[in-house]
Motif scaffolding. Structure first.
Motif, PDB file in Angstrom:
ATOM      1  N   ASP A  49      -7.869   7.832   4.613  1.00 38.06           N
ATOM      2  CA  ASP A  49      -8.197   9.254   4.740  1.00 38.06           C
ATOM      3  C   ASP A  49      -7.405  10.115   3.762  1.00 38.06           C
ATOM      4  O   ASP A  49      -7.959  11.000   3.100  1.00 38.06           O
ATOM      5  N   VAL A  50      -6.121   9.855   3.663  1.00 35.82           N
ATOM      6  CA  VAL A  50      -5.298  10.658   2.764  1.00 35.82           C
ATOM      7  C   VAL A  50      -5.677  10.387   1.306  1.00 35.82           C
ATOM      8  O   VAL A  50      -5.625  11.283   0.454  1.00 35.82           O
ATOM      9  N   ALA A  51      -6.065   9.154   0.997  1.00 31.30           N
ATOM     10  CA  ALA A  51      -6.470   8.838  -0.371  1.00 31.30           C
ATOM     11  C   ALA A  51      -7.715   9.623  -0.759  1.00 31.30           C
ATOM     12  O   ALA A  51      -7.807  10.166  -1.870  1.00 31.30           O
ATOM     13  N   ILE A  52      -8.684   9.695   0.159  1.00 31.77           N
ATOM     14  CA  ILE A  52      -9.908  10.457  -0.116  1.00 31.77           C
ATOM     15  C   ILE A  52      -9.581  11.928  -0.338  1.00 31.77           C
ATOM     16  O   ILE A  52     -10.065  12.570  -1.284  1.00 31.77           O
ATOM     17  N   LYS A  53      -8.747  12.486   0.553  1.00 32.25           N
ATOM     18  CA  LYS A  53      -8.388  13.899   0.412  1.00 32.25           C
ATOM     19  C   LYS A  53      -7.661  14.158  -0.902  1.00 32.25           C
ATOM     20  O   LYS A  53      -7.944  15.126  -1.612  1.00 32.25           O
ATOM     21  N   ASN A  54      -6.738  13.291  -1.237  1.00 35.13           N
ATOM     22  CA  ASN A  54      -5.970  13.497  -2.456  1.00 35.13           C
ATOM     23  C   ASN A  54      -6.824  13.333  -3.703  1.00 35.13           C
ATOM     24  O   ASN A  54      -6.603  14.016  -4.710  1.00 35.13           O
ATOM     25  N   ILE A  55      -7.779  12.441  -3.649  1.00 36.65           N
ATOM     26  CA  ILE A  55      -8.710  12.292  -4.774  1.00 36.65           C
ATOM     27  C   ILE A  55      -9.501  13.572  -4.971  1.00 36.65           C
ATOM     28  O   ILE A  55      -9.683  14.052  -6.101  1.00 36.65           O
ATOM     29  N   VAL A  79      -1.019  21.028   3.498  1.00 31.32           N
ATOM     30  CA  VAL A  79      -1.736  22.293   3.572  1.00 31.32           C
ATOM     31  C   VAL A  79      -3.176  22.095   4.043  1.00 31.32           C
ATOM     32  O   VAL A  79      -3.758  22.945   4.707  1.00 31.32           O
ATOM     33  N   MET A  80      -3.759  20.957   3.722  1.00 30.96           N
ATOM     34  CA  MET A  80      -5.174  20.737   4.009  1.00 30.96           C
ATOM     35  C   MET A  80      -5.510  20.742   5.495  1.00 30.96           C
ATOM     36  O   MET A  80      -6.654  20.867   5.877  1.00 30.96           O
ATOM     37  N   GLU A  81      -4.506  20.598   6.333  1.00 31.22           N
ATOM     38  CA  GLU A  81      -4.779  20.560   7.764  1.00 31.22           C
ATOM     39  C   GLU A  81      -4.843  21.960   8.380  1.00 31.22           C
ATOM     40  O   GLU A  81      -5.162  22.123   9.550  1.00 31.22           O
ATOM     41  N   ILE A  82      -4.507  22.975   7.594  1.00 31.20           N
ATOM     42  CA  ILE A  82      -4.558  24.340   8.107  1.00 31.20           C
ATOM     43  C   ILE A  82      -6.008  24.748   8.324  1.00 31.20           C
ATOM     44  O   ILE A  82      -6.879  24.452   7.506  1.00 31.20           O
ATOM     45  N   PHE A 101      -7.384   5.390  -5.697  1.00 29.08           N
ATOM     46  CA  PHE A 101      -8.622   4.616  -5.561  1.00 29.08           C
ATOM     47  C   PHE A 101      -8.336   3.243  -4.960  1.00 29.08           C
ATOM     48  O   PHE A 101      -9.111   2.734  -4.135  1.00 29.08           O
ATOM     49  N   ASN A 102      -7.215   2.649  -5.334  1.00 30.03           N
ATOM     50  CA  ASN A 102      -6.850   1.329  -4.821  1.00 30.03           C
ATOM     51  C   ASN A 102      -6.504   1.341  -3.335  1.00 30.03           C
ATOM     52  O   ASN A 102      -6.352   0.286  -2.723  1.00 30.03           O
ATOM     53  N   LEU A 103      -6.363   2.535  -2.758  1.00 24.11           N
ATOM     54  CA  LEU A 103      -6.007   2.646  -1.344  1.00 24.11           C
ATOM     55  C   LEU A 103      -7.209   2.973  -0.454  1.00 24.11           C
ATOM     56  O   LEU A 103      -7.052   3.127   0.754  1.00 24.11           O
ATOM     57  N   LEU A 104      -8.390   3.055  -1.041  1.00 29.79           N
ATOM     58  CA  LEU A 104      -9.569   3.469  -0.272  1.00 29.79           C
ATOM     59  C   LEU A 104      -9.922   2.497   0.851  1.00 29.79           C
ATOM     60  O   LEU A 104     -10.577   2.888   1.822  1.00 29.79           O
ATOM     61  N   PRO A 141       0.822  -1.221   0.000  1.00 28.50           N
ATOM     62  CA  PRO A 141       0.000   0.000   0.000  1.00 28.50           C
ATOM     63  C   PRO A 141       0.852   1.265   0.000  1.00 28.50           C
ATOM     64  O   PRO A 141       0.541   2.226  -0.709  1.00 28.50           O
ATOM     65  N   ARG A 142       1.949   1.275   0.792  1.00 24.01           N
ATOM     66  CA  ARG A 142       2.790   2.475   0.822  1.00 24.01           C
ATOM     67  C   ARG A 142       3.450   2.722  -0.533  1.00 24.01           C
ATOM     68  O   ARG A 142       3.548   3.871  -0.995  1.00 24.01           O
ATOM     69  N   GLU A 143       3.871   1.665  -1.189  1.00 19.87           N
ATOM     70  CA  GLU A 143       4.478   1.827  -2.512  1.00 19.87           C
ATOM     71  C   GLU A 143       3.456   2.313  -3.527  1.00 19.87           C
ATOM     72  O   GLU A 143       3.761   3.122  -4.409  1.00 19.87           O
TER      73      GLU A 143
END
Length: 411
Positions: free
Chosen positions: A300-306, A79-82, A290-293, A55-57
């Motif tokens: 969480d990071v996959a959703i944000k990045n999508i 930046v999204m955490e600001i 999408f494969n990391l959902l 998953p990390r790769e």
């Protein structure tokens, strides 16, 4: 939400916020260093050559594809955490009711008495009916029996009788009701074409009779358009978007999109225009995320990045449809809109919308009231066909041009 989210994310990134990639203990150090050095092609080549990826790769591969597409997603994520105005950037769509004057106005009108408004609008329609007909060129008179027989092109065929005339009127009225009940948007040039089947139906019923004249079809196409305009004016609450299947008022959606676009102009001026190659790389990055959902550590990071990648990609396409140098107010924004860019890049717009629908379906267990929106998501593919025909593109262009003629050249 995407437009609001994009505005915040891109603004903060443009201010120069940068963050290097972290190196957790189980990281591939060389890959992380290459990402920090923007050696994304090397990362892509190396990771794709491996027989299988953790998953990390996969996460690093998605980030490399994102860099190849012109977006440094790792920096964006930090930046999204600001928090802005005491609200997380990801929740900024919730503030639209306070920031958007159009939304506030529409909300304030929800208590209006529909019956009172209907009576006032009916009176105003009667007063201006002649001017309305002249504006849209809807003045063709209803042909009489004599008119139909007068214009017959074949004297050897049976002419119209009062009975046949009434039958023809009934067929045309039924067709008018069918068209008026359609949820599809219809351009001014389409009404006549939609009445063409009346010719075929008449010939099947009366093969030895003269057919309906173009004048009759022209009258009914104009009358149908007239009645639809009248209905939409007198009953504005009935105007719904096709996508929402009755759940959203079209003015609400239109004004929200327009206002958010206007507010985002300073950011969009600086936003790069992505090439087709870059858009393809962004698509690959989205697929990797999408494969990391369903990976707990990366969900969480996959959703944000999508969300970030999709919105930045769409904004990159969307901004090319406006001439921001021409804009000094919201009306200028409407009038500077040129659909050519969106029409030419339609395949990418469609791909992004369908991808987001797929993400929503995949995450339905995490979405409150998913069933409430399921019909919208399921119908999306039908509403955005794989390709637009040249005629469909021209109809859209013609409607935009007509809108400008009606609204953009007032003194």
């Amino acid at each position: 939400m995407l437009l609001r989210l994009s505005t915040i994310v891109i603004t903060l990134v443009l201010l120069g916020c940068q963050k290097q990639y972290h190196k957790p203990n189980n990281s591939d150090v060389s890959v992380v260093e290459d990402l920090n050095s923007s050696n994304y092609e090397k990362v892509i080549s190396e990771l794709q050559a491996r027989p299988s990826l953790s998953p990390r790769e996969n996460y690093y591969l998605a980030s490399a594809f994102s860099q190849a597409g012109g977006v440094d997603i790792f920096s964006l994520y930090a930046v999204m955490e600001i928090e802005i105005f005491h609200e997380s950037a990801l929740k900024w769509s919730d503030l639209s009711k306070d920031k958007n004057p159009y939304l506030k106005f529409m909300k304030s009108q929800e208590g209006v008495d529909d019956d009172v408004r209907k009576k006032k609008r009916e009176a105003k329609w009667i007063r201006y009916e002649k001017q309305i007909r002249n504006k849209y060129d809807l003045n063709t008179p209803k042909p009489s029996i004599e008119d139909l027989n007068k214009y017959a092109d074949d004297e050897r065929r049976e002419k119209f009788t009062p009975t046949k005339y009434e039958e023809l009127i009934k067929i045309c009225e039924e067709k008018k009701v069918e068209i008026m009940n359609s949820t599809a948007d219809i351009s001014s040039k389409e009404f006549f074409r939609l009445f063409w089947p009346v010719f075929d139906e008449w010939d099947k019923r009366h093969p030895n009779s003269i057919g309906p004249s173009y004048q009759m079809l022209d009258y009914y196409s104009q009358q149908t358009r007239y009645e639809m305009i009248k209905r939409d004016y007198i009953y504005p609450e009935s105007r719904k978007t096709d996508f929402a299947k009755g759940s959203q008022n079209w003015e609400m959606i239109y004004m929200n999109v327009l206002w958010n676009t206007y507010a985002a102009i300073p950011v969009m001026k600086k936003l790069p225009t992505f090439t087709d190659v870059q858009q393809d790389k962004i698509s690959q990055a989205l697929d990797a995320y999408f494969n990391l959902l369903h990976e707990k550590e990366f969900k969480d990071v996959a959703i944000k990045n999508i969300l970030i990648l999709s919105s930045v990609s769409l904004l990159g396409l969307y901004k090319g449809s406006f001439d921001f140098e021409e804009v000094k107010d919201v009306q200028d924004l409407m009038c500077s809109f040129d659909p050519t860019v969106l029409l030419d890049r339609y395949s990418f717009v469609r791909k992004r919308l369908l991808f987001l629908a797929k993400v929503i379906k995949e995450m339905k267990e995490d979405i409150k009231d998913y069933e409430k929106y399921k019909i919208n998501i399921d119908s999306l593919e039908l509403l955005v066909p794989e390709k637009l025909t040249d005629d469909e593109k021209q109809v859209f262009q013609d409607d935009i041009d007509q809108f400008k003629v009606n609204n953009c050249f007032n003194s």
